[in-house]
Design an enzyme around this catalytic site. Structure first.
Site, PDB file in Angstrom:
ATOM      1  N   GLY A 100       0.861  -1.188   0.000  1.00 63.97           N
ATOM      2  CA  GLY A 100       0.000   0.000   0.000  1.00 63.97           C
ATOM      3  C   GLY A 100       0.890   1.229   0.000  1.00 63.97           C
ATOM      4  O   GLY A 100       2.028   1.192  -0.485  1.00 63.97           O
ATOM      5  N   ILE A 126       2.390   2.778   2.450  1.00 62.65           N
ATOM      6  CA  ILE A 126       3.624   2.641   3.231  1.00 62.65           C
ATOM      7  C   ILE A 126       4.562   1.645   2.550  1.00 62.65           C
ATOM      8  O   ILE A 126       5.772   1.881   2.443  1.00 62.65           O
ATOM      9  CB  ILE A 126       3.295   2.223   4.679  1.00 62.65           C
ATOM     10  CG1 ILE A 126       2.582   3.380   5.390  1.00 62.65           C
ATOM     11  CG2 ILE A 126       4.552   1.819   5.436  1.00 62.65           C
ATOM     12  CD1 ILE A 126       1.979   3.037   6.741  1.00 62.65           C
ATOM     13  N   ARG A 168      -3.742  -8.856  -2.112  1.00 65.26           N
ATOM     14  CA  ARG A 168      -4.804  -9.739  -2.604  1.00 65.26           C
ATOM     15  C   ARG A 168      -4.752  -9.857  -4.131  1.00 65.26           C
ATOM     16  O   ARG A 168      -4.917 -10.916  -4.698  1.00 65.26           O
ATOM     17  CB  ARG A 168      -6.184  -9.203  -2.192  1.00 65.26           C
ATOM     18  CG  ARG A 168      -6.689  -9.852  -0.934  1.00 65.26           C
ATOM     19  CD  ARG A 168      -7.913  -9.169  -0.461  1.00 65.26           C
ATOM     20  NE  ARG A 168      -7.674  -7.733  -0.299  1.00 65.26           N
ATOM     21  CZ  ARG A 168      -8.561  -6.852   0.141  1.00 65.26           C
ATOM     22  NH1 ARG A 168      -9.763  -7.245   0.458  1.00 65.26           N
ATOM     23  NH2 ARG A 168      -8.267  -5.579   0.274  1.00 65.26           N
ATOM     24  N   ILE A 215       5.981  -3.701  11.003  1.00 64.56           N
ATOM     25  CA  ILE A 215       5.647  -2.321  11.399  1.00 64.56           C
ATOM     26  C   ILE A 215       4.133  -2.111  11.198  1.00 64.56           C
ATOM     27  O   ILE A 215       3.672  -0.967  11.169  1.00 64.56           O
ATOM     28  CB  ILE A 215       6.450  -1.257  10.611  1.00 64.56           C
ATOM     29  CG1 ILE A 215       6.499  -1.556   9.120  1.00 64.56           C
ATOM     30  CG2 ILE A 215       7.856  -1.135  11.152  1.00 64.56           C
ATOM     31  CD1 ILE A 215       5.310  -1.215   8.336  1.00 64.56           C
ATOM     32  N   ARG A 274       0.749  -4.379  12.440  1.00 65.36           N
ATOM     33  CA  ARG A 274       0.043  -4.630  13.700  1.00 65.36           C
ATOM     34  C   ARG A 274       0.479  -5.989  14.219  1.00 65.36           C
ATOM     35  O   ARG A 274       0.705  -6.913  13.415  1.00 65.36           O
ATOM     36  CB  ARG A 274      -1.481  -4.667  13.465  1.00 65.36           C
ATOM     37  CG  ARG A 274      -2.132  -3.319  13.276  1.00 65.36           C
ATOM     38  CD  ARG A 274      -2.171  -2.516  14.565  1.00 65.36           C
ATOM     39  NE  ARG A 274      -2.842  -1.237  14.397  1.00 65.36           N
ATOM     40  CZ  ARG A 274      -2.246  -0.101  14.055  1.00 65.36           C
ATOM     41  NH1 ARG A 274      -0.941  -0.072  13.839  1.00 65.36           N
ATOM     42  NH2 ARG A 274      -2.942   1.017  13.944  1.00 65.36           N
ATOM     43  N   ASP A 295       8.050  -3.682  15.740  1.00 61.23           N
ATOM     44  CA  ASP A 295       7.583  -2.419  16.350  1.00 61.23           C
ATOM     45  C   ASP A 295       6.202  -2.584  16.969  1.00 61.23           C
ATOM     46  O   ASP A 295       5.742  -1.702  17.688  1.00 61.23           O
ATOM     47  CB  ASP A 295       7.530  -1.328  15.272  1.00 61.23           C
ATOM     48  CG  ASP A 295       7.223   0.055  15.845  1.00 61.23           C
ATOM     49  OD1 ASP A 295       7.868   0.431  16.846  1.00 61.23           O
ATOM     50  OD2 ASP A 295       6.330   0.751  15.309  1.00 61.23           O
ATOM     51  N   GLU A 326      -0.149  -4.832  23.175  1.00 60.71           N
ATOM     52  CA  GLU A 326       0.688  -3.688  23.606  1.00 60.71           C
ATOM     53  C   GLU A 326       0.081  -2.996  24.822  1.00 60.71           C
ATOM     54  O   GLU A 326      -1.135  -2.905  24.914  1.00 60.71           O
ATOM     55  CB  GLU A 326       0.801  -2.700  22.447  1.00 60.71           C
ATOM     56  CG  GLU A 326       1.549  -3.280  21.269  1.00 60.71           C
ATOM     57  CD  GLU A 326       1.502  -2.385  20.032  1.00 60.71           C
ATOM     58  OE1 GLU A 326       1.053  -1.216  20.127  1.00 60.71           O
ATOM     59  OE2 GLU A 326       1.900  -2.872  18.973  1.00 60.71           O
ATOM     60  N   HIS A 353       6.298   0.490  19.375  1.00 59.93           N
ATOM     61  CA  HIS A 353       5.298   1.095  18.463  1.00 59.93           C
ATOM     62  C   HIS A 353       5.607   2.587  18.214  1.00 59.93           C
ATOM     63  O   HIS A 353       4.800   3.457  18.554  1.00 59.93           O
ATOM     64  CB  HIS A 353       3.879   0.917  19.018  1.00 59.93           C
ATOM     65  CG  HIS A 353       2.827   1.037  17.948  1.00 59.93           C
ATOM     66  ND1 HIS A 353       1.665   0.323  17.948  1.00 59.93           N
ATOM     67  CD2 HIS A 353       2.766   1.811  16.840  1.00 59.93           C
ATOM     68  CE1 HIS A 353       0.929   0.652  16.901  1.00 59.93           C
ATOM     69  NE2 HIS A 353       1.587   1.561  16.202  1.00 59.93           N
ATOM     70  N   VAL A 354       6.778   2.814  17.629  1.00 59.89           N
ATOM     71  CA  VAL A 354       7.214   4.199  17.414  1.00 59.89           C
ATOM     72  C   VAL A 354       7.363   4.557  15.933  1.00 59.89           C
ATOM     73  O   VAL A 354       7.977   5.562  15.600  1.00 59.89           O
ATOM     74  CB  VAL A 354       8.558   4.482  18.139  1.00 59.89           C
ATOM     75  CG1 VAL A 354       8.383   4.461  19.646  1.00 59.89           C
ATOM     76  CG2 VAL A 354       9.660   3.504  17.701  1.00 59.89           C
TER      77      VAL A 354
HETATM   78  C1  8YV Z   1      -0.462   5.325  16.056  1.00 60.40           C
HETATM   79  C2  8YV Z   1      -0.394   3.756  14.260  1.00 60.40           C
HETATM   80  O1  8YV Z   1      -1.416   6.134  15.519  1.00 60.40           O
HETATM   81  O2  8YV Z   1      -1.115   5.218  12.583  1.00 60.40           O
HETATM   82  C3  8YV Z   1      -1.235   4.129  13.096  1.00 60.40           C
HETATM   83  O3  8YV Z   1      -2.043   3.266  12.679  1.00 60.40           O
HETATM   84  O4  8YV Z   1      -0.365   2.651  14.672  1.00 60.40           O
HETATM   85  C4  8YV Z   1       0.402   4.799  14.952  1.00 60.40           C
HETATM   86  O5  8YV Z   1       0.820   5.795  14.092  1.00 60.40           O
HETATM   87  C5  8YV Z   1       0.295   6.102  17.027  1.00 60.40           C
HETATM   88  O6  8YV Z   1       1.092   5.218  17.704  1.00 60.40           O
HETATM   89  C6  8YV Z   1      -0.604   6.844  17.997  1.00 60.40           C
HETATM   90  O7  8YV Z   1      -1.274   5.976  18.813  1.00 60.40           O
END
Ligand code: 8YV
Length: 321
Positions: free
Chosen positions: A153, A155, A175, A232, A234, A258, A263, A281-282
């Site tokens: 996508g 990203i 897909r 990066i 979920r 990440d 979490e 998750h940064v």
């Molecule tokens: C979170 C994210 O929004 O954009 C997303 O889907 O997982 C992150 O950018 C960010 O951690 C704030 O909670």
């Protein structure tokens, strides 16, 4: 009396001023705190400020009978129940695109780190082991290797663009194949085949019912002992228990992670492993990107207040005229 904007996030003073033109603002720390508000107050809530990482229960949404708009901070919209939101025709805005570069940067950082052992060798130096044990063992190259992107996508495309700078060969699975990509981006028909074909597999797919545990034990086996997984996206898109085993048994070479299923809890078994790099998750967490996300999320409210639609709606929450 103005309608109420209920916020699960802290709102900066200057943004409060802009929003106060339309809303009275109430900030809460979590969903439970909403139950301390009176039914009259809850009935005045027409706007909700949420986040890609804050799940919402249906019970909570049911307690907001006049909710019209949600602005969600982030690109992922997995906390929102599509059927429910659509049934109530709630406008749902989010913050795509402004974080693509930043998330792609972190994907590259995790890949380089786990392959070149940046974090582990940093620990080695700090522990005095360069002096006591001598030169650090060899890492693995990234330049020129085969990269698989699971979820090409917005990203994914930025990751691929960066990887080309490392002269990597790009493979991807979605897909369906994309018709708009450079010819040297090779489509692979399944996650397992993709895993077999590459040295590094980066997961950049949204979390949906379809993608839950899409990286399962079979995919990890297909990746094999010479290859690395980077996530990066979920935590839910990877079978976390299978991943921990694969890292412990070295049936994959390593991982850069990440995101996690539960979490901020991270499987403790990972803490003692040197073949995994962990970040909390940064991926979108830079000053510049978070400012851009914040601005777009506020604009979603302001746009709704003026025109009755958010500026950028999640794809399934576009209701037409
Ligand atoms: C979170 C994210 O929004 O954009 C997303 O889907 O997982 C992150 O950018 C960010 O951690 C704030 O909670």
């Amino acid at each position: 009396m103005k309608p109420i904007l209920l916020s699960l996030l802290n709102i900066a003073a200057e943004d409060k001023t802009r929003l106060n033109a339309h809303y009275e603002i109430i900030e809460i720390k979590n969903l439970d705190e909403a139950s301390t508000l009176s039914p009259e107050t809850l009935a005045r809530v027409t706007a909700l400020y949420g986040s890609a990482t804050k799940p919402l229960s249906l019970e909570f949404l049911e307690a907001l009978p006049n909710l019209q708009v949600i602005s969600s901070f982030g690109v992922g919209y997995d906390p929102y129940d599509e059927d429910y939101i659509r049934r109530r025709q709630i406008r749902l805005g989010y913050t795509p695109d402004v974080l693509n570069d930043c998330v792609a940067d972190l994907a590259m950082a995790l890949m380089l780190d786990v392959a070149r052992q940046v974090s582990v060798s940093d620990r080695y130096v700090r522990a005095g082991r360069w002096l006591s044990d001598g030169p650090y063992p060899l890492g693995v190259s990234v330049t020129g290797k085969r990269l698989g992107i699971l979820g090409m996508g917005r990203i994914g495309l930025e990751i691929a663009a960066r990887a080309k700078g490392f002269r990597m060969q790009i493979y991807y699975h979605n897909r369906n194949p994309r018709q708009d990509l450079a010819e040297d981006y090779h489509y692979i028909a399944s996650p397992i085949e993709l895993a077999k074909a590459v040295d590094y597999l980066i997961v950049a797919t949204p979390a949906t019912a379809e993608t839950e545990k899409i990286v399962n034990q079979q995919v990890l086996e297909a990746l094999g002992p010479q290859s690395y997984l980077i996530n990066i996206a979920r935590g839910a898109v990877v079978d976390e228990a299978a991943l921990v085993k694969a890292l412990q048994n070295k049936t994959i070479a390593g991982a850069g992670l990440d995101v996690f299923v539960n979490e901020p809890q991270v499987p403790e078994a990972l803490f003692t492993l040197d073949n995994v790099v962990i970040t909390p998750h940064v991926a979108s967490a830079t000053v510049e990107t978070r400012n851009a996300m914040r601005e777009l999320s506020i604009q979603n409210f302001l746009h709704f207040a003026e025109f009755g639609e958010v500026k950028v709606a999640v794809p399934w929450a576009q209701y037409g005229a």
